[in-house]
Structures are given as structure tokens and as C-alpha cells.
Design a protein around this motif. Sequence first.
Motif, mmCIF file in Angstrom:
data_model
loop_
_atom_site.group_PDB
_atom_site.id
_atom_site.type_symbol
_atom_site.label_atom_id
_atom_site.label_comp_id
_atom_site.label_asym_id
_atom_site.label_seq_id
_atom_site.Cartn_x
_atom_site.Cartn_y
_atom_site.Cartn_z
ATOM 1 N N ARG A 165 0.793 -1.225 0.000
ATOM 2 C CA ARG A 165 0.000 0.000 0.000
ATOM 3 C C ARG A 165 0.832 1.285 0.000
ATOM 4 O O ARG A 165 0.335 2.344 0.381
ATOM 5 N N TYR A 166 2.104 1.186 -0.443
ATOM 6 C CA TYR A 166 2.953 2.362 -0.612
ATOM 7 C C TYR A 166 3.338 2.505 -2.083
ATOM 8 O O TYR A 166 3.476 1.510 -2.797
ATOM 9 N N ASP A 167 3.527 3.738 -2.504
ATOM 10 C CA ASP A 167 3.823 4.044 -3.901
ATOM 11 C C ASP A 167 5.096 4.878 -3.987
ATOM 12 O O ASP A 167 5.170 5.970 -3.432
ATOM 13 N N TYR A 168 6.119 4.349 -4.667
ATOM 14 C CA TYR A 168 7.392 5.047 -4.836
ATOM 15 C C TYR A 168 7.623 5.490 -6.281
ATOM 16 O O TYR A 168 8.744 5.825 -6.653
ATOM 17 N N GLU A 178 -1.536 -1.152 -4.818
ATOM 18 C CA GLU A 178 -2.574 -2.168 -4.894
ATOM 19 C C GLU A 178 -2.125 -3.503 -4.311
ATOM 20 O O GLU A 178 -2.851 -4.499 -4.418
ATOM 21 N N ILE A 179 -0.939 -3.540 -3.706
ATOM 22 C CA ILE A 179 -0.440 -4.773 -3.093
ATOM 23 C C ILE A 179 -0.985 -4.892 -1.681
ATOM 24 O O ILE A 179 -0.861 -3.974 -0.867
ATOM 25 N N ARG A 207 -12.003 2.311 6.813
ATOM 26 C CA ARG A 207 -10.945 1.397 6.377
ATOM 27 C C ARG A 207 -11.394 0.429 5.285
ATOM 28 O O ARG A 207 -10.576 -0.061 4.528
ATOM 29 N N ALA A 208 -12.690 0.167 5.196
ATOM 30 C CA ALA A 208 -13.159 -0.751 4.153
ATOM 31 C C ALA A 208 -12.862 -0.206 2.762
ATOM 32 O O ALA A 208 -12.668 -0.972 1.816
ATOM 33 N N GLY A 209 -12.784 1.114 2.650
ATOM 34 C CA GLY A 209 -12.468 1.726 1.362
ATOM 35 C C GLY A 209 -11.009 2.039 1.196
ATOM 36 O O GLY A 209 -10.609 2.681 0.218
ATOM 37 N N GLY A 210 -10.206 1.601 2.165
ATOM 38 C CA GLY A 210 -8.776 1.777 2.282
ATOM 39 C C GLY A 210 -8.021 2.481 1.194
ATOM 40 O O GLY A 210 -7.879 3.707 1.205
ATOM 41 N N LEU A 232 -10.956 8.613 10.894
ATOM 42 C CA LEU A 232 -11.697 8.133 9.729
ATOM 43 C C LEU A 232 -10.871 7.120 8.940
ATOM 44 O O LEU A 232 -11.376 6.060 8.549
ATOM 45 N N LEU A 233 -9.585 7.450 8.719
ATOM 46 C CA LEU A 233 -8.729 6.548 7.948
ATOM 47 C C LEU A 233 -7.268 6.858 8.242
ATOM 48 O O LEU A 233 -6.835 8.006 8.149
ATOM 49 N N SER A 234 -6.536 5.824 8.590
ATOM 50 C CA SER A 234 -5.089 5.927 8.772
ATOM 51 C C SER A 234 -4.428 4.750 8.073
ATOM 52 O O SER A 234 -4.960 3.636 8.073
ATOM 53 N N ARG A 235 -3.274 5.012 7.476
ATOM 54 C CA ARG A 235 -2.463 3.947 6.891
ATOM 55 C C ARG A 235 -1.322 3.670 7.865
ATOM 56 O O ARG A 235 -0.465 4.515 8.091
#
Length: 322
Positions: A165-168, A178-179, A207-210, A232-235
Motif C-alpha cells: 500500500r505504498y507508492d514510490y 494495490e499490493i 478502512r473498508a475503502g482503504g 476516519l482513515l489511517s495507513r
Amino acid sequence: MQWSEDFGRRYCIFVDTEEEFDWTQPLSSANRDTTAMAELPGAHRRLRDLGASMVYLADYPVVTDKAAIAVLRRILDIGGADVGAQLHPWVTPPHEEVVNGPNSFPGNLPQTLEAAKIERLTTAICSAVEATPKIYRAGRYGIGPHTAAILSRHGYRVDSSMRARYDYSAEQGPDFGEIGNHAFFLREEDAPIVELPLTTVYTGSLRAGGARFHRMLARIPKGRGIAARLQLLSRVALTPEDMPLTDALEAVRVAAGEGLPILNFGFHSPSIKPGCTPYVRDERDLLAFYRWWDAVIAQLDRSGIRPLSQQQLVAAIDAARV
């Protein structure tokens, strides 16, 4: 992939065991100091006494320095440890590439050069600790299209280069947006390689919509920070480095509730010496680092999530292939 019925739920700790450098400055092949390694046996014993098992993913400066090698051997003697590999291309021969941002991702290098560096690193590890590494991580999470095939030729069984879930891609590195967190086969030929991503958990009421919501929030000024503060949302990546304890405990709770088979934790070895990374700047930060592990491992124990060694992981992979 399907684990055996008796596998249960497990956690592993992979330590990026590496040289020290100034994280605010450009990378340099001259950065080869490994003074933080002297602190590693104490840190290892403390985590081992909590019940954890660590895999030290050592890079070339570590496994070619006599003092650092002695530390690795001492840790292996203590028990609860294995040694894997981590490739920092800018400090690993052969040095044929320009040292810059894109080339710091090993998978961006020409296939022959990536292969030559992995071979030199693997050979050095075998010489240093008289054991063949089975787990690999590309520095800066820089896995490439040829990495799995190269690893299979050297006897590796697991790659842990993907950070879920990280993008470099903004730095010309890979996109793992998308991993997910589940292990999967990178290749299934004669010598299969299993990918075990670093675990990242979405927490909060959304989080369901992560991944989708997280991308949307990036388009709003300070959107991600506001969403996190409002719960609401944290990664949340499973690391004590820049991840608050309360967030980590919630991430473990969510992962346990979702039945994730393996939680993959990590940190950088220089973080155990104050001033070597931006995550542990002083003794106060170091105390917080250890408190983080005390609380997280206690919660793992309460949740029935057991430690996983390299040997156990490879055996589980063999059982999963049947």
C-alpha cells in the motif's frame, strides 16, 4: 497461497541491517560506517526475551566489516535470529552505475548488474556467517522484473521487498499501492519465490475503502492528516519508526480481526543508536522505541499471534505448496 491448517497466525520481524548515513543527504558509496551494530546484541536480547524471533537482512557493508560480522555471529549464538540479505546497490560492488535516486532501486539496474550485486552480497553473507540466506529485501523496496528469477538461482525462498500500500513511483521506484498484505508466489517454476510484503493496515471507520479513499485524500490539502486525526482513515505500517504506538495497537487489532495469517514487522538497525536515523534522535526516542515493542508484542501474545522464524517460514511454504 494457502497455508496449512495448523499454521495459525504468526508474526515476523525483519530488520534492515545496514550502514549509517545522513538520511537528509544524497546517497553515497562512501557511507560504510556500521558503528550502530555494537548496540544490536542488547536490542536483540531484549526483543528475544519478549518472545520475538528476528531475521537480520544484512547488507554489504555489514557483512564485510570484521566488527559487524562478529556482532552477527554473537546474535546467532544468543538464539532467536537468522541472517538474510538486503541489497543497497550504492554500496555493493560491482560499482558500474551512477549513484542517484533511480539507481538506488536495485530493480532499475540492468539485469546483469542487479544479478552481479546480488551474487556478491550473497557470497559475502555465506562467508560471514557460514549460512545461506533464504530471505531477501531490495533496498528502498526496489524490486524489479528480474529480481525473482535472480533470487531463485541463489537459493532464496522469500522476497520481502514490497511495502504493501505504498507508492514510490514519484521517485522512479515501484508502486505497491494495490499490493495487499497476504503472501503470494512471485514465480512458480522449479525454484518458486514467495513474496511476503511488509504489512500495512488501514484503520478507522472508512478502512473498508482503504486504498481508494487514501488516494482520494491525497488530492485534498492535509486530507490524510485530517482523516487520521478524526479516526476516519489511517495507513499504519507495522514499524516503530514514525508509527505511534496507539495506531500500531489498533492496526494489530484490525489485522487479527481480519484473520491475516502473517504480520510482517520491520525497522532499521541504526535506529537502536540515537542519532543514526530520524526515527530515534535521542535517548528519549530510544525508550519510546522499546516501549513500542513491549506493548505491541504483548498485544500479539494476547491475540494468540505467535512468532515466526526463518526456518518455520520456509517449512510453512513447503507445506503450503503440497
